[in-house]
Design a protein around this motif. Sequence first.
Motif, PDB file in Angstrom:
ATOM      1  N   LEU A  79      15.453  13.402  28.705  1.00  0.00           N
ATOM      2  CA  LEU A  79      15.740  14.825  28.822  1.00  0.00           C
ATOM      3  C   LEU A  79      14.700  15.674  28.091  1.00  0.00           C
ATOM      4  O   LEU A  79      14.429  15.453  26.913  1.00  0.00           O
ATOM      5  N   ASN A  80      14.123  16.644  28.800  1.00  0.00           N
ATOM      6  CA  ASN A  80      13.294  17.706  28.222  1.00  0.00           C
ATOM      7  C   ASN A  80      14.061  19.020  28.305  1.00  0.00           C
ATOM      8  O   ASN A  80      14.819  19.251  29.258  1.00  0.00           O
ATOM      9  N   ILE A  81      13.862  19.894  27.303  1.00  0.00           N
ATOM     10  CA  ILE A  81      14.526  21.195  27.276  1.00  0.00           C
ATOM     11  C   ILE A  81      13.508  22.274  26.899  1.00  0.00           C
ATOM     12  O   ILE A  81      12.744  22.107  25.948  1.00  0.00           O
ATOM     13  N   PHE A  82      13.525  23.377  27.653  1.00  0.00           N
ATOM     14  CA  PHE A  82      12.645  24.518  27.402  1.00  0.00           C
ATOM     15  C   PHE A  82      13.485  25.796  27.303  1.00  0.00           C
ATOM     16  O   PHE A  82      14.583  25.877  27.863  1.00  0.00           O
ATOM     17  N   ASN A  83      12.958  26.800  26.619  1.00  0.00           N
ATOM     18  CA  ASN A  83      13.452  28.160  26.766  1.00  0.00           C
ATOM     19  C   ASN A  83      13.094  28.597  28.189  1.00  0.00           C
ATOM     20  O   ASN A  83      11.916  28.608  28.567  1.00  0.00           O
ATOM     21  N   TYR A  84      14.075  28.974  28.976  1.00  0.00           N
ATOM     22  CA  TYR A  84      13.839  29.294  30.377  1.00  0.00           C
ATOM     23  C   TYR A  84      12.833  30.438  30.537  1.00  0.00           C
ATOM     24  O   TYR A  84      12.050  30.459  31.486  1.00  0.00           O
ATOM     25  N   THR A 131      28.148  14.184  19.146  1.00  0.00           N
ATOM     26  CA  THR A 131      28.920  15.415  19.108  1.00  0.00           C
ATOM     27  C   THR A 131      28.706  16.195  17.814  1.00  0.00           C
ATOM     28  O   THR A 131      28.739  15.618  16.726  1.00  0.00           O
ATOM     29  N   TYR A 132      28.465  17.504  17.964  1.00  0.00           N
ATOM     30  CA  TYR A 132      28.236  18.501  16.920  1.00  0.00           C
ATOM     31  C   TYR A 132      26.809  18.501  16.370  1.00  0.00           C
ATOM     32  O   TYR A 132      26.463  19.379  15.578  1.00  0.00           O
ATOM     33  N   ASP A 133      25.971  17.548  16.767  1.00  0.00           N
ATOM     34  CA  ASP A 133      24.557  17.664  16.433  1.00  0.00           C
ATOM     35  C   ASP A 133      23.937  18.751  17.306  1.00  0.00           C
ATOM     36  O   ASP A 133      24.418  19.038  18.413  1.00  0.00           O
ATOM     37  N   ARG A 134      22.837  19.338  16.812  1.00  0.00           N
ATOM     38  CA  ARG A 134      22.185  20.425  17.518  1.00  0.00           C
ATOM     39  C   ARG A 134      20.771  20.010  17.910  1.00  0.00           C
ATOM     40  O   ARG A 134      20.150  19.199  17.228  1.00  0.00           O
ATOM     41  N   LEU A 135      20.289  20.554  19.006  1.00  0.00           N
ATOM     42  CA  LEU A 135      18.954  20.239  19.511  1.00  0.00           C
ATOM     43  C   LEU A 135      18.072  21.449  19.221  1.00  0.00           C
ATOM     44  O   LEU A 135      18.275  22.526  19.789  1.00  0.00           O
ATOM     45  N   TRP A 136      17.075  21.269  18.334  1.00  0.00           N
ATOM     46  CA  TRP A 136      16.294  22.366  17.771  1.00  0.00           C
ATOM     47  C   TRP A 136      14.973  22.576  18.502  1.00  0.00           C
ATOM     48  O   TRP A 136      14.391  21.637  19.048  1.00  0.00           O
ATOM     49  N   SER A 137      14.483  23.810  18.437  1.00  0.00           N
ATOM     50  CA  SER A 137      13.215  24.129  19.092  1.00  0.00           C
ATOM     51  C   SER A 137      12.055  24.030  18.108  1.00  0.00           C
ATOM     52  O   SER A 137      12.231  23.983  16.889  1.00  0.00           O
ATOM     53  N   ASN A 138      10.858  24.041  18.657  1.00  0.00           N
ATOM     54  CA  ASN A 138       9.621  23.857  17.894  1.00  0.00           C
ATOM     55  C   ASN A 138       9.225  25.137  17.160  1.00  0.00           C
ATOM     56  O   ASN A 138       9.782  26.213  17.368  1.00  0.00           O
ATOM     57  N   PRO A 174       6.770  28.317  16.366  1.00  0.00           N
ATOM     58  CA  PRO A 174       7.310  29.083  15.237  1.00  0.00           C
ATOM     59  C   PRO A 174       8.714  29.618  15.477  1.00  0.00           C
ATOM     60  O   PRO A 174       9.115  30.604  14.854  1.00  0.00           O
ATOM     61  N   TYR A 175       9.477  28.980  16.368  1.00  0.00           N
ATOM     62  CA  TYR A 175      10.778  29.508  16.760  1.00  0.00           C
ATOM     63  C   TYR A 175      11.902  28.936  15.881  1.00  0.00           C
ATOM     64  O   TYR A 175      12.604  29.664  15.210  1.00  0.00           O
ATOM     65  N   LEU A 176      12.064  27.630  15.909  1.00  0.00           N
ATOM     66  CA  LEU A 176      13.017  26.902  15.073  1.00  0.00           C
ATOM     67  C   LEU A 176      14.425  27.490  15.118  1.00  0.00           C
ATOM     68  O   LEU A 176      14.870  28.173  14.206  1.00  0.00           O
ATOM     69  N   ARG A 177      15.102  27.218  16.201  1.00  0.00           N
ATOM     70  CA  ARG A 177      16.504  27.608  16.316  1.00  0.00           C
ATOM     71  C   ARG A 177      17.223  26.572  17.180  1.00  0.00           C
ATOM     72  O   ARG A 177      16.587  25.829  17.942  1.00  0.00           O
ATOM     73  N   PRO A 178      18.546  26.489  17.076  1.00  0.00           N
ATOM     74  CA  PRO A 178      19.265  25.545  17.934  1.00  0.00           C
ATOM     75  C   PRO A 178      19.227  26.013  19.385  1.00  0.00           C
ATOM     76  O   PRO A 178      19.658  27.124  19.697  1.00  0.00           O
ATOM     77  N   MET A 179      18.714  25.183  20.263  1.00  0.00           N
ATOM     78  CA  MET A 179      18.689  25.491  21.683  1.00  0.00           C
ATOM     79  C   MET A 179      19.990  25.094  22.350  1.00  0.00           C
ATOM     80  O   MET A 179      20.432  25.719  23.322  1.00  0.00           O
ATOM     81  N   LEU A 210      14.871  13.554  24.501  1.00  0.00           N
ATOM     82  CA  LEU A 210      16.112  12.926  24.058  1.00  0.00           C
ATOM     83  C   LEU A 210      16.443  11.867  25.094  1.00  0.00           C
ATOM     84  O   LEU A 210      16.621  12.173  26.278  1.00  0.00           O
ATOM     85  N   ASN A 211      16.489  10.602  24.666  1.00  0.00           N
ATOM     86  CA  ASN A 211      16.811   9.498  25.562  1.00  0.00           C
ATOM     87  C   ASN A 211      18.330   9.360  25.649  1.00  0.00           C
ATOM     88  O   ASN A 211      18.959   8.643  24.864  1.00  0.00           O
ATOM     89  N   VAL A 212      18.922  10.066  26.613  1.00  0.00           N
ATOM     90  CA  VAL A 212      20.373  10.074  26.758  1.00  0.00           C
ATOM     91  C   VAL A 212      20.842   8.705  27.261  1.00  0.00           C
ATOM     92  O   VAL A 212      20.229   8.119  28.162  1.00  0.00           O
ATOM     93  N   PHE A 213      21.909   8.201  26.651  1.00  0.00           N
ATOM     94  CA  PHE A 213      22.522   6.904  26.982  1.00  0.00           C
ATOM     95  C   PHE A 213      21.659   5.709  26.585  1.00  0.00           C
ATOM     96  O   PHE A 213      22.016   4.567  26.874  1.00  0.00           O
TER      97      PHE A 213
END
Length: 304
Positions: free
Chosen positions: A80-85, A107-114, A116-121, A187-190
């Motif tokens: 899985l890859n995730i971007f700010n749309y 569960t309850y872990d957060r996926l953070w951005s790079n 200079p942004y650094l926020r939970p995506m 993120l290698n899901v499963f």
Amino acid sequence: MSSQTAKVTKTGLPTPMPAYFPMEGSPLYADREFYKRVHESSKKLVWKEIVPIRSGKAWKVPKGHVCRITTPEGPQVGDLNIFNYHNPRERFWAARTRQLHSAHVSTYDRLWSNLPYLRPMATITGDSIDYGLDDQGGRCHDLLGTRCDPYVDKLLSGQDNDFHCHSNLTRAILPYGLTEFDVHDVLNVFQLTGLNENDQYFMETCPAKAGDYFEFFAEIDLLCALSTCPGGDLSTWGWGEGDEASGSKSSEDDMVKCCRPLGIELYEIDKADVLQQWSEPGFINYKGNHGLQFPVFNKQNRQW
């Protein structure tokens, strides 16, 4: 630091304190009561897709929605890859997420951005596997490794092979104006992985069953891209140097036999009151200049 007593390992020595300790009220950690309500609230399915074996798919997840990745036919690893749309320079940062939470997320872990942004995506709201730790030291939903790619395969085998998650993700994001250079650590899901006694990365067979799921809440508008790994459930895989000598090298046909599709489901939360106290997280407001010294312009004599 927390005054909580450190746990003791099997050797009798205390477990080292994590670098980022989960203290109550820390901005690093999710409000569990809120995300439990998100998980348990009524939702409307607004879109779904089946991603065929050895392929990739990219899709939008609007903020405030829940996305679920499923294993409709049984065990299968997904990268899985995730971007700010709206700004794909902001993307998932696997290494920092690994530091802030753990090398395997749930569960309850957060996926953070790079930077200079650094926020939970996104925040993980559901995980039907709940695997824990096995006797080999393996855990599920891996951040230790990254996507398989044709470059390391060519390095080790000397042959071109297009069947890799890096290639699947590249094809998936092309319609959104992105390229191979935008594919990032996943993120290698499963996926079930760990480190052996020599501190070397290992992979075990995916523990998912038909109907298992991994879901997350979108904190911002997301562009997600998912690869159905050409290694399938990783019970039979053939990447790596010296596999023939060890007897573990598998034929392409063997690998295809352990490949299965993945499902994607997108949900809108029915009750607006669930999200009344939620707001999109902002960027870290760092106003420093990284130690750089800039000249000051003197308005009186118009000189620097």
